[in-house]
Motif scaffolding. Structure first.
Motif, mmCIF file in Angstrom:
data_model
loop_
_atom_site.group_PDB
_atom_site.id
_atom_site.type_symbol
_atom_site.label_atom_id
_atom_site.label_comp_id
_atom_site.label_asym_id
_atom_site.label_seq_id
_atom_site.Cartn_x
_atom_site.Cartn_y
_atom_site.Cartn_z
ATOM 1 N N GLY A 59 8.081 -7.796 7.081
ATOM 2 C CA GLY A 59 7.504 -8.116 5.784
ATOM 3 C C GLY A 59 6.003 -7.928 5.739
ATOM 4 N N THR A 60 5.491 -7.853 4.531
ATOM 5 C CA THR A 60 4.047 -7.852 4.304
ATOM 6 C C THR A 60 3.715 -9.143 3.569
ATOM 7 O OG1 THR A 60 4.240 -6.731 2.170
ATOM 8 C CG2 THR A 60 3.967 -5.338 4.121
ATOM 9 N N ILE A 61 2.423 -9.485 3.555
ATOM 10 C CA ILE A 61 2.040 -10.740 2.902
ATOM 11 C C ILE A 61 0.642 -10.615 2.303
ATOM 12 C CG2 ILE A 61 1.108 -11.818 5.001
ATOM 13 C CD1 ILE A 61 2.591 -14.414 3.950
ATOM 14 N N THR A 62 0.495 -11.197 1.143
ATOM 15 C CA THR A 62 -0.802 -11.295 0.465
ATOM 16 C C THR A 62 -1.112 -12.779 0.282
ATOM 17 O OG1 THR A 62 0.158 -11.348 -1.748
ATOM 18 C CG2 THR A 62 -0.331 -9.156 -0.826
ATOM 19 N N ALA A 63 -2.314 -13.064 -0.142
ATOM 20 C CA ALA A 63 -2.689 -14.468 -0.366
ATOM 21 C C ALA A 63 -1.779 -15.105 -1.412
ATOM 22 C CB ALA A 63 -4.151 -14.558 -0.789
ATOM 23 N N ALA A 96 -7.179 -17.467 7.381
ATOM 24 C CA ALA A 96 -7.308 -18.340 8.554
ATOM 25 C C ALA A 96 -6.052 -18.289 9.412
ATOM 26 C CB ALA A 96 -7.596 -19.774 8.120
ATOM 27 N N ARG A 97 -4.873 -18.293 8.759
ATOM 28 C CA ARG A 97 -3.612 -18.213 9.524
ATOM 29 C C ARG A 97 -3.489 -16.866 10.222
ATOM 30 N NH1 ARG A 97 -4.271 -22.499 7.360
ATOM 31 N NH2 ARG A 97 -5.477 -22.555 9.265
ATOM 32 N N ILE A 98 -3.903 -15.787 9.564
ATOM 33 C CA ILE A 98 -3.864 -14.448 10.170
ATOM 34 C C ILE A 98 -4.785 -14.412 11.385
ATOM 35 C CG2 ILE A 98 -4.493 -12.024 9.814
ATOM 36 C CD1 ILE A 98 -1.863 -12.778 8.430
ATOM 37 N N SER A 99 -5.971 -14.989 11.252
ATOM 38 C CA SER A 99 -6.918 -15.038 12.362
ATOM 39 C C SER A 99 -6.324 -15.801 13.552
ATOM 40 C CB SER A 99 -8.220 -15.692 11.910
ATOM 41 O OG SER A 99 -9.142 -15.768 12.971
ATOM 42 N N GLU A 100 -5.667 -16.922 13.283
ATOM 43 C CA GLU A 100 -5.011 -17.691 14.353
ATOM 44 C C GLU A 100 -3.957 -16.859 15.067
ATOM 45 O OE1 GLU A 100 -3.339 -21.098 12.411
ATOM 46 O OE2 GLU A 100 -5.283 -22.039 12.076
ATOM 47 N N ILE A 133 -1.990 -7.483 13.835
ATOM 48 C CA ILE A 133 -1.852 -7.570 12.385
ATOM 49 C C ILE A 133 -2.929 -6.697 11.750
ATOM 50 C CG2 ILE A 133 -1.905 -9.074 10.364
ATOM 51 C CD1 ILE A 133 -1.036 -11.363 12.265
ATOM 52 N N ALA A 134 -2.491 -5.775 10.911
ATOM 53 C CA ALA A 134 -3.409 -4.888 10.204
ATOM 54 C C ALA A 134 -3.425 -5.285 8.732
ATOM 55 C CB ALA A 134 -2.955 -3.444 10.357
ATOM 56 N N SER A 135 -4.400 -4.770 8.013
ATOM 57 C CA SER A 135 -4.470 -5.043 6.578
ATOM 58 C C SER A 135 -4.846 -3.771 5.840
ATOM 59 C CB SER A 135 -5.481 -6.146 6.278
ATOM 60 O OG SER A 135 -6.782 -5.709 6.598
ATOM 61 N N ARG A 136 -4.478 -3.758 4.588
ATOM 62 C CA ARG A 136 -4.875 -2.665 3.715
ATOM 63 C C ARG A 136 -5.263 -3.289 2.376
ATOM 64 N NH1 ARG A 136 0.509 -0.835 4.909
ATOM 65 N NH2 ARG A 136 1.946 -2.177 3.846
ATOM 66 N N THR A 137 -6.140 -2.608 1.674
ATOM 67 C CA THR A 137 -6.553 -3.078 0.360
ATOM 68 C C THR A 137 -5.629 -2.475 -0.685
ATOM 69 O OG1 THR A 137 -8.845 -3.246 1.074
ATOM 70 C CG2 THR A 137 -8.463 -3.176 -1.298
ATOM 71 N N TYR A 191 0.168 -6.769 7.405
ATOM 72 C CA TYR A 191 1.438 -6.319 7.975
ATOM 73 C C TYR A 191 1.280 -6.214 9.486
ATOM 74 C CZ TYR A 191 -0.946 -1.802 7.984
ATOM 75 O OH TYR A 191 -1.871 -0.796 8.189
ATOM 76 N N LEU A 192 2.402 -6.198 10.158
ATOM 77 C CA LEU A 192 2.406 -6.126 11.623
ATOM 78 C C LEU A 192 2.611 -4.687 12.067
ATOM 79 C CD1 LEU A 192 2.296 -7.919 14.156
ATOM 80 C CD2 LEU A 192 4.767 -8.056 14.046
ATOM 81 N N GLN A 193 1.744 -4.219 12.922
ATOM 82 C CA GLN A 193 1.884 -2.874 13.480
ATOM 83 C C GLN A 193 2.718 -3.002 14.740
ATOM 84 O OE1 GLN A 193 -2.248 -1.705 13.902
ATOM 85 N NE2 GLN A 193 -2.028 -0.362 12.150
ATOM 86 N N HIS A 194 4.033 -2.834 14.617
ATOM 87 C CA HIS A 194 4.961 -3.037 15.734
ATOM 88 C C HIS A 194 4.643 -2.142 16.926
ATOM 89 C CE1 HIS A 194 7.570 -5.754 13.599
ATOM 90 N NE2 HIS A 194 7.484 -4.956 12.545
#
Length: 74
Positions: free
Chosen positions: A19-23, A37-41, A50-54, A66-69
Motif C-alpha cells: 500500500g501507499t499512504i498520505t497524511a 513522524a511515524r515514517i521517520s520512526e 520508505i520512499a516518497s513522491r509528490t 511507499y515501500l521500495q521492496h
C-alpha cells in the motif's frame, strides 16, 4: 487483554502489503495526525526503505509514501 498495535506498526503492515499512504489516508485509516513522524520512526528503527513522491491534485500537492521492496536490507 489484547495488546494494542501502535500506529507505526499499523502503517508498517500497510506499506509491507504494497500500500501507499498520505497524511489524509493515515488520518482516515489509522487516526494518525503525524504521518511524517511515524515514517521517520520506521526508517530509523526498522530500517525500512520508505520512499516518497509528490502528488499534485489540482492546486494541492502532498507527499505519498511507499515501500521500495527491492531496496530492503536484512
Amino acid at each position: 487483554m489484547m495488546e494494542k498495535i501502535t500506529q507505526s506498526e499499523q502503517i508498517k503492515k500497510h506499506l509491507e502489503s504494497g500500500g501507499t499512504i498520505t497524511a489524509l489516508s493515515a488520518l482516515q485509516i489509522f487516526g494518525c495526525m503525524r504521518l511524517a513522524a511515524r515514517i521517520s520512526e520506521l526508517r530509523k528503527k526498522d530500517h525500512l526503505p520508505i520512499a516518497s513522491r509528490t502528488v499534485t491534485n489540482g492546486d494541492k500537492r502532498f507527499s505519498e509514501y511507499y515501500l521500495q521492496h527491492n531496496l530492503k536490507t536484512v
